[in-house]
Design a protein around this motif. Structure first.
Motif, PDB file in Angstrom:
ATOM      1  N   LEU A  20       0.839  -1.198   0.000  1.00  0.00           N
ATOM      2  CA  LEU A  20       0.000   0.000   0.000  1.00  0.00           C
ATOM      3  C   LEU A  20       0.875   1.251   0.000  1.00  0.00           C
ATOM      4  CD1 LEU A  20      -2.606  -0.920   2.780  1.00  0.00           C
ATOM      5  CD2 LEU A  20      -2.970  -0.975   0.299  1.00  0.00           C
ATOM      6  N   ALA A  21       0.298   2.356  -0.469  1.00  0.00           N
ATOM      7  CA  ALA A  21       0.913   3.682  -0.344  1.00  0.00           C
ATOM      8  C   ALA A  21       2.350   3.705  -0.854  1.00  0.00           C
ATOM      9  CB  ALA A  21       0.843   4.169   1.108  1.00  0.00           C
ATOM     10  N   GLU A  22       2.522   3.389  -2.137  1.00  0.00           N
ATOM     11  CA  GLU A  22       3.840   3.361  -2.761  1.00  0.00           C
ATOM     12  C   GLU A  22       4.765   2.366  -2.048  1.00  0.00           C
ATOM     13  OE1 GLU A  22       5.468   7.129  -4.271  1.00  0.00           O
ATOM     14  OE2 GLU A  22       3.822   8.070  -3.153  1.00  0.00           O
ATOM     15  N   PRO A  23       4.524   1.073  -2.256  1.00  0.00           N
ATOM     16  CA  PRO A  23       5.249   0.034  -1.517  1.00  0.00           C
ATOM     17  C   PRO A  23       6.772   0.138  -1.546  1.00  0.00           C
ATOM     18  CG  PRO A  23       3.460  -0.938  -2.765  1.00  0.00           C
ATOM     19  CD  PRO A  23       3.529   0.512  -3.157  1.00  0.00           C
ATOM     20  N   ARG A  24       7.355   0.475  -2.682  1.00  0.00           N
ATOM     21  CA  ARG A  24       8.831   0.578  -2.718  1.00  0.00           C
ATOM     22  C   ARG A  24       9.307   1.705  -1.813  1.00  0.00           C
ATOM     23  NH1 ARG A  24      12.129   0.053  -7.892  1.00  0.00           N
ATOM     24  NH2 ARG A  24      13.640  -0.709  -6.398  1.00  0.00           N
ATOM     25  N   LEU A  82      10.112  -2.750  16.219  1.00  0.00           N
ATOM     26  CA  LEU A  82       9.670  -2.962  14.840  1.00  0.00           C
ATOM     27  C   LEU A  82       8.204  -2.550  14.686  1.00  0.00           C
ATOM     28  CD1 LEU A  82      11.317  -6.423  14.044  1.00  0.00           C
ATOM     29  CD2 LEU A  82      12.192  -4.127  13.519  1.00  0.00           C
ATOM     30  N   HIS A  83       7.378  -2.898  15.661  1.00  0.00           N
ATOM     31  CA  HIS A  83       5.956  -2.528  15.613  1.00  0.00           C
ATOM     32  C   HIS A  83       5.784  -1.009  15.658  1.00  0.00           C
ATOM     33  CE1 HIS A  83       4.644  -6.756  17.180  1.00  0.00           C
ATOM     34  NE2 HIS A  83       5.097  -6.769  15.941  1.00  0.00           N
ATOM     35  N   LEU A  84       6.662  -0.321  16.388  1.00  0.00           N
ATOM     36  CA  LEU A  84       6.598   1.142  16.445  1.00  0.00           C
ATOM     37  C   LEU A  84       6.938   1.746  15.079  1.00  0.00           C
ATOM     38  CD1 LEU A  84       6.156   3.699  18.096  1.00  0.00           C
ATOM     39  CD2 LEU A  84       8.557   3.566  18.805  1.00  0.00           C
ATOM     40  N   ILE A  85       7.928   1.183  14.395  1.00  0.00           N
ATOM     41  CA  ILE A  85       8.249   1.652  13.043  1.00  0.00           C
ATOM     42  C   ILE A  85       7.031   1.470  12.134  1.00  0.00           C
ATOM     43  CG2 ILE A  85       9.650   1.205  10.978  1.00  0.00           C
ATOM     44  CD1 ILE A  85      11.964   0.431  12.930  1.00  0.00           C
ATOM     45  N   GLU A  86       6.369   0.322  12.227  1.00  0.00           N
ATOM     46  CA  GLU A  86       5.155   0.086  11.436  1.00  0.00           C
ATOM     47  C   GLU A  86       4.089   1.133  11.747  1.00  0.00           C
ATOM     48  OE1 GLU A  86       5.141  -4.805  11.153  1.00  0.00           O
ATOM     49  OE2 GLU A  86       4.002  -3.816  12.738  1.00  0.00           O
ATOM     50  N   ALA A  87       3.864   1.390  13.031  1.00  0.00           N
ATOM     51  CA  ALA A  87       2.831   2.349  13.442  1.00  0.00           C
ATOM     52  C   ALA A  87       3.151   3.755  12.921  1.00  0.00           C
ATOM     53  CB  ALA A  87       2.692   2.350  14.962  1.00  0.00           C
ATOM     54  N   LYS A  88       4.413   4.137  12.970  1.00  0.00           N
ATOM     55  CA  LYS A  88       4.810   5.454  12.461  1.00  0.00           C
ATOM     56  C   LYS A  88       4.581   5.563  10.956  1.00  0.00           C
ATOM     57  CE  LYS A  88       8.112   6.711  16.037  1.00  0.00           C
ATOM     58  NZ  LYS A  88       9.534   6.961  16.365  1.00  0.00           N
ATOM     59  N   GLY A  90       2.038   4.244   9.563  1.00  0.00           N
ATOM     60  CA  GLY A  90       0.588   4.276   9.379  1.00  0.00           C
ATOM     61  C   GLY A  90      -0.111   2.946   9.557  1.00  0.00           C
ATOM     62  N   ARG A  91       0.605   1.913   9.934  1.00  0.00           N
ATOM     63  CA  ARG A  91      -0.027   0.611  10.118  1.00  0.00           C
ATOM     64  C   ARG A  91      -0.859   0.612  11.401  1.00  0.00           C
ATOM     65  NH1 ARG A  91       2.501  -5.534  10.129  1.00  0.00           N
ATOM     66  NH2 ARG A  91       0.478  -6.522  10.345  1.00  0.00           N
TER      67      ARG A  91
END
Length: 182
Positions: A20-24, A82-88, A90-91
């Protein structure tokens, strides 16, 4: 006063994925965020790969990569980081469909030789041996890499040979060694 002892660095392998949202762009940003983790050094990232989604949910293909991280963070601290990076990025894990689209997915694949079946920390990652988009990039680094309890990457690859996977060429997907003090 007791003397503080430094913990030994461990090699952790991180799976990176987005569709999603420009995956690369999401994968590239994840690389940068991994390089900024405290007490860690990101020293290698694979090429990017396009892969078909797994799990039966109709969705766009994923961009995947794998990163090698030398870290002094315990696995129980690395996973929430790692989960915090995901949340930042937008996950919102709680709102996602299982096996559905993801803005960013960071999986702790391996943490040294640690094997764990704890509900919040399963290592090696339970799907590692069934995912070409994980095994192929690991083989790019070292086909003889040992997955604790499962065997060498080269021995696991034939079981996923039928999964469609495309290496992406270009600046965002170039394998690279990256350095930052651990």
């Amino acid at each position: 006063m007791a003397e503080r002892t430094e913990s030994a660095a461990v090699i952790a392998w991180i799976g990176i994925g987005s569709n999603l949202a420009e995956p690369r762009l999401q994968v590239a940003r994840a690389r940068l965020a991994l390089a900024e983790l405290p007490d860690s050094r990101l020293d290698w990232v694979s090429d990017d790969y396009w892969s078909e989604p797994v799990g039966g949910v109709v969705q766009d293909p994923f961009v995947n990569a794998v990163a090698r991280l030398e870290t002094r963070l315990p696995a129980e601290q690395l996973l929430p980081a790692l989960h915090l990076i995901e949340a930042k990025a937008g996950r919102r894990r709680a709102q996602e469909q299982v096996w559905g689209p993801r803005i960013l997915d960071l999986d702790l694949l391996l943490y040294g030789e640690l094997q764990s079946q704890e509900p919040r920390l399963r290592l090696p990652h339970p799907e590692i041996a069934r995912r070409a988009f994980v095994l192929r990039p690991l083989a790019d680094y070292d086909p003889e890499l040992l997955i604790p309890g499962l065997g060498k990457v080269s021995a696991l690859l034939p079981a996923v040979a039928m999964q469609r996977l495309w290496r992406i060429s270009g600046e965002a997907g170039a394998s690279a060694r990256i350095g930052q003090a651990c």
